[in-house]
Scaffold this motif. Structure first.
Motif, PDB file in Angstrom:
ATOM      1  N   UNK A 148      41.698  49.819  36.723  1.00 32.58           N
ATOM      2  CA  UNK A 148      41.960  51.031  36.839  1.00 32.58           C
ATOM      3  C   UNK A 148      42.197  51.554  38.109  1.00 32.58           C
ATOM      4  N   UNK A 149      41.649  50.903  39.185  1.00 30.50           N
ATOM      5  CA  UNK A 149      42.016  51.652  40.484  1.00 30.50           C
ATOM      6  C   UNK A 149      43.125  50.985  41.155  1.00 30.50           C
ATOM      7  N   UNK A 179      31.226  48.335  41.019  1.00 37.03           N
ATOM      8  CA  UNK A 179      30.839  48.645  39.400  1.00 37.03           C
ATOM      9  C   UNK A 179      30.091  47.422  38.923  1.00 37.03           C
ATOM     10  N   UNK A 180      30.368  46.417  39.086  1.00 32.82           N
ATOM     11  CA  UNK A 180      29.907  45.276  38.262  1.00 32.82           C
ATOM     12  C   UNK A 180      28.301  44.927  38.992  1.00 32.82           C
ATOM     13  N   UNK A 237      43.390  40.397  41.777  1.00 34.37           N
ATOM     14  CA  UNK A 237      43.428  41.871  41.675  1.00 34.37           C
ATOM     15  C   UNK A 237      42.168  42.533  41.692  1.00 34.37           C
ATOM     16  N   UNK A 238      41.056  41.708  41.872  1.00 37.31           N
ATOM     17  CA  UNK A 238      39.893  42.331  41.952  1.00 37.31           C
ATOM     18  C   UNK A 238      39.793  43.061  43.325  1.00 37.31           C
ATOM     19  N   UNK A 239      39.099  44.304  43.082  1.00 31.36           N
ATOM     20  CA  UNK A 239      39.008  45.178  44.370  1.00 31.36           C
ATOM     21  C   UNK A 239      37.456  45.622  44.493  1.00 31.36           C
ATOM     22  N   UNK A 273      33.138  42.792  32.205  1.00 31.64           N
ATOM     23  CA  UNK A 273      34.086  43.661  31.797  1.00 31.64           C
ATOM     24  C   UNK A 273      34.191  45.072  32.898  1.00 31.64           C
ATOM     25  N   UNK A 274      33.026  45.436  33.251  1.00 25.34           N
ATOM     26  CA  UNK A 274      33.068  46.373  34.252  1.00 25.34           C
ATOM     27  C   UNK A 274      33.870  46.040  35.398  1.00 25.34           C
TER      28      UNK A 274
END
Lengths: 475, 86
Positions: free
Chosen positions: A469-470, A427-428, A419-421, A461-462
Motif C-alpha cells: 500500500x505504501x 505494522x507487522x 518490496x518490504x518497507x 499479511x499486515x
C-alpha cells in the motif's frame, strides 16, 4: 551439603571462568571494540557456532517445562519437544548466507542494526530496541531465578546465597570476555549438556530395568503416558503441531539466535554448524525429555517439575558422577543467561546510545560503557531476582512468543522481499506483539492452536499489505 | 551481492523450507498414524512404542542424515566480504 557432587560442579565453574578470562585477553588487543565485544569479531568456527546456538536455544525450551513436563505428560511431550530438531538446520539455512553478507555490508553488529539499515526508520529501531530490552530482560530474570533454584535444590544452600554464586560467576565472564567468552563457554556448556544427558539417560534406563520394563511400568500406571496425547489426553495434534512454530521455525526471529547467524567466519563454518547443530539439538532434546519420562517409574511422586533432573541424577548415579552430569542443566541456564545479558547490553549501548545519544563516541568510551552497562544490568537482574516483581514474571511468559511475533517477518521478508518497507515492518511488529498479548490473555488456544500461531500469520499479511500500500511513498 | 550469490542464498533458504516440511510430515504421520490406536494394540520396537520409535528416533536420524547429505552435496561456499564496487 553434598560435597562429592559439589566438587565436579565447582570445577566446572572454574573452567568456565578461566575460558572467559582467557577470551578477555584477546579483547585487550582489539582494534574495533564494539565488533569484538558484541560479536566476537565475526570469527566463529563451525563447532563453536553450532554449540553456542544449541546452548543458547537449549534452555529457551526450558520455558516449555522440559524434563519436568515430560515427567508428568509422558511420551507425548517428548514428541512435542522433537519439533525443536528443526531449529538445528532451519535457522542457519533461512537466515543463511544472505544474512551473513548483508549484515557485513551494513556493518551491522546487532539485529537492530540490521533492521535500521534495512528499513531506514527511527521508529523501527526504537520499537525493536524497546521490545528486546523489555522481553529479554524479563526472560533473563526468570532464567536467573531458575539457576538459583537449581543450585539451591542441589547443594541445599539458601536461595539468596545460591543466587549470589550464580550471578557472580556469570557476570564476571560476560563482563570481561564479551561475545567470544559467551560463545566459547557455550561450546563447553553445550558439550556438557550433550554428554551429560547421554550418560544420565543410560543410567536411568539401567536403573529402570531396561526400556521394555519402564514402558510396561508406565502403561500399568496410566496407558496415556505412552500415547502421543499426554497423560490426560489434552495434547491434541493441532496444539502439539503448532509448537513447530513456537519452538521450531519461529526461533529464526529470536534476537539471541539471529545474532549468532551473523557471527560466523565463513561458508564452511556455517555448513559444519548446520550438520553439528542438527545432531546435537536432536540428541539433547531426545535424551533430556526421555529422561523425564523414564524417571517416573523410578522416582514416582515428584511434585516440582524443575527438581526431576537433579533428583533422578542423584538417585541413579554415584554422587560424583551426578555432580558432573548435573553441570548440564546448570550449563543450559548459564549459557542462556550470558547471551541474554550481552544482548540486552548491546541493545542499550549499540542501538540506543550510539544511534541517538552520541554517535561519535570514541572506541575507548564505547569500551568502558559496554562493560559498565553489562555489569549494571547484571546487578539489576540480581536485585530483581531476589524478590521478583509480578510484572517480570508476567512479561516472561510472553518473551519468546512476543519476540517471534515482532521480528519474524521484518527479518525474513526484509531479507528476501525487496518490496518490504518500514511501514510493513512497523505494522507487522505492532500487530504481532499486540495480537499475541491480547490472544494469550483473552482467548488462549484459538482453533486449538498455540496462541503464537495466529499473530504470526496475521502479521505476515499486515507486512505484505502495508508494504504494498505504501510503495509509492517510498520510491 | 552478486547475482549468482543471491541465487545460491535463495536456493539454500528454499531447501531449508523443504526440509522442515518433510521433517514435519514424517513426524506427524508416524506419531498420529501409528499412535492413535488404543495403547493395548501398540507394537513395540526396541521396547519403545512403534509410533514413538519411527516418529522421534528414526525421524531424527533420517533428518540428521538428510541434512548432512544436502549440505555436503548442494550447499555452495561463497565469500561473505564483498569487494567494494563503484
Amino acid at each position: 551439603m553434598n560435597w562429592e557432587s559439589l566438587i565436579p560442579l565447582i570445577l566446572f565453574i572454574i573452567i568456565i571462568f578461566c575460558v572467559g578470562i582467557w577470551s578477555g585477553g584477546y579483547l585487550k588487543k582489539s582494534t574495533s571494540f564494539a565488533q569484538d565485544y558484541f560479536l566476537g569479531g565475526r570469527s566463529l568456527g563451525g563447532f563453536v557456532l553450532a554449540m553456542t546456538m544449541t546452548a543458547t536455544y537449549g534452555s529457551a525450551s526450558s520455558f516449555i517445562g522440559g524434563p519436568g513436563t515430560a515427567y508428568n505428560q509422558g511420551l507425548g511431550w517428548v514428541l512435542l519437544a522433537m519439533s525443536q530438531v528443526a531449529t538445528g538446520y532451519f535457522v542457519l539455512m533461512i537466515l543463511g548466507k544472505k544474512f551473513a553478507v548483508v549484515t557485513r555490508r551494513y556493518n551491522a553488529l546487532t539485529m537492530v542494526d540490521f533492521l535500521k539499515q534495512r528499513y531506514q526508520s527511527k521508529w523501527v529501531v526504537i520499537l525493536s530496541a524497546v521490545s528486546i530490552i523489555i522481553f529479554l530482560f524479563s526472560a533473563m530474570a526468570a532464567q536467573w531465578i531458575g539457576g538459583a533454584r537449581l543450585i539451591e535444590s542441589l547443594i541445599g544452600i539458601e536461595y539468596t546465597t545460591a543466587l549470589f554464586i550464580f550471578a557472580v560467576s556469570v557476570l564476571i565472564y560476560v563482563t570481561v570476555g564479551g561475545f567470544r567468552a559467551v560463545a566459547l563457554t557455550d561450546a563447553i556448556q553445550g558439550s556438557v549438556m550433550f554428554v551429560g544427558t547421554l550418560i544420565l539417560l543410560i543410567a536411568v534406563i539401567i536403573a529402570g530395568g531396561g526400556i521394555p520394563n519402564i514402558i510396561a511400568d508406565l502403561t500399568a500406571e496410566n496407558p496415556n503416558l505412552i500415547t502421543p496425547f499426554g497423560a490426560d489426553g489434552s495434547l491434541t495434534p493441532t496444539y502439539v503441531s503448532s509448537f513447530w512454530i513456537l519452538v521450531g521455525v519461529g526461533v529464526v526471529a529470536l534476537p539471541q539466535i539471529a545474532i549468532r547467524a551473523m557471527s560466523y567466519k565463513s561458508s564452511q563454518s556455517m555448513h559444519r554448524a548446520i550438520i553439528i547443530g542438527t545432531i546435537v539439538v536432536g540428541v539433547i532434546m531426545l535424551n533430556m525429555h526421555l529422561i523425564g519420562v523414564f524417571a517416573r517409574p523410578i522416582l514416582p511422586g515428584i511434585e516440582v517439575g524443575d527438581r526431576v533432573m537433579p533428583l533422578i541424577a542423584l538417585e541413579v548415579m554415584p554422587n560424583w558422577l551426578a555432580g558432573i552430569v548435573l553441570a548440564a542443566p546448570m550449563a543450559a541456564i548459564m549459557s542462556t543467561v550470558d547471551s541474554l545479558l550481552l544482548l540486552v547490553s548491546s541493545t542499550i549501548v549499540k542501538d540506543v546510545y550510539l544511534n541517538y545519544v552520541k554517535p561519535t563516541a570514541s572506541d575507548q568510551r564505547v569500551k568502558r560503557l559496554s562493560i559498565t552497562i553489562t555489569a549494571i544490568l547484571g546487578v539489576i537482574v540480581f536485585i530483581m531476582a531476589l524478590n521478583p516483581p509480578d510484572l517480570i514474571i508476567w512479561l516472561n511468559l510472553f518473551a519468546f512468543g512476543g519476540l517471534e511475533a515482532a521480528f519474524i517477518w521484518p527479518i525474513v521478508l526484509g531479507l528476501y522481499w525487496s518490496k518490504g518497507n518500514k511501514y510493513g515492518a512497523l505494522g507487522s511488529m505492532v500487530a504481532g506483539v499486540g495480537l499475541y498479548i491480547l490472544s494469550d490473555s483473552f482467548f488462549p488456544q484459538p482453533f486449538g492452536l498455540h496462541s503464537v500461531v495466529m499473530p504470526i500469520v496475521v502479521s505476515f499479511f499486515v507486512y505484505i499489505a502495508a508494504s504494498l500500500a505504501t510503495q509509492k511513498k517510498t520510491v | 551481492m552478486k547475482k549468482e550469490h543471491v541465487k545460491i542464498a535463495n536456493r539454500e533458504a528454499l531447501i531449508g523450507v523443504g526440509l522442515v516440511i518433510f521433517n514435519f510430515v514424517w513426524w506427524f504421520a508416524f506419531a498420529y498414524g501409528l499412535g492413535s490406536k488404543d495403547p493395548q494394540e501398540y507394537t513395540y520396537v526396541f521396547g519403545l512404542p512403534a509410533w514413538f520409535f519411527y516418529s522421534c528416533v528414526v525421524g531424527f536420524i533420517i533428518m540428521a542424515v538428510l541434512v548432512t547429505i544436502v549440505v555436503k552435496k548442494f550447499f555452495v561456499a561463497i565469500p561473505f566480504d564483498e569487494e567494494v564496487e563503484e
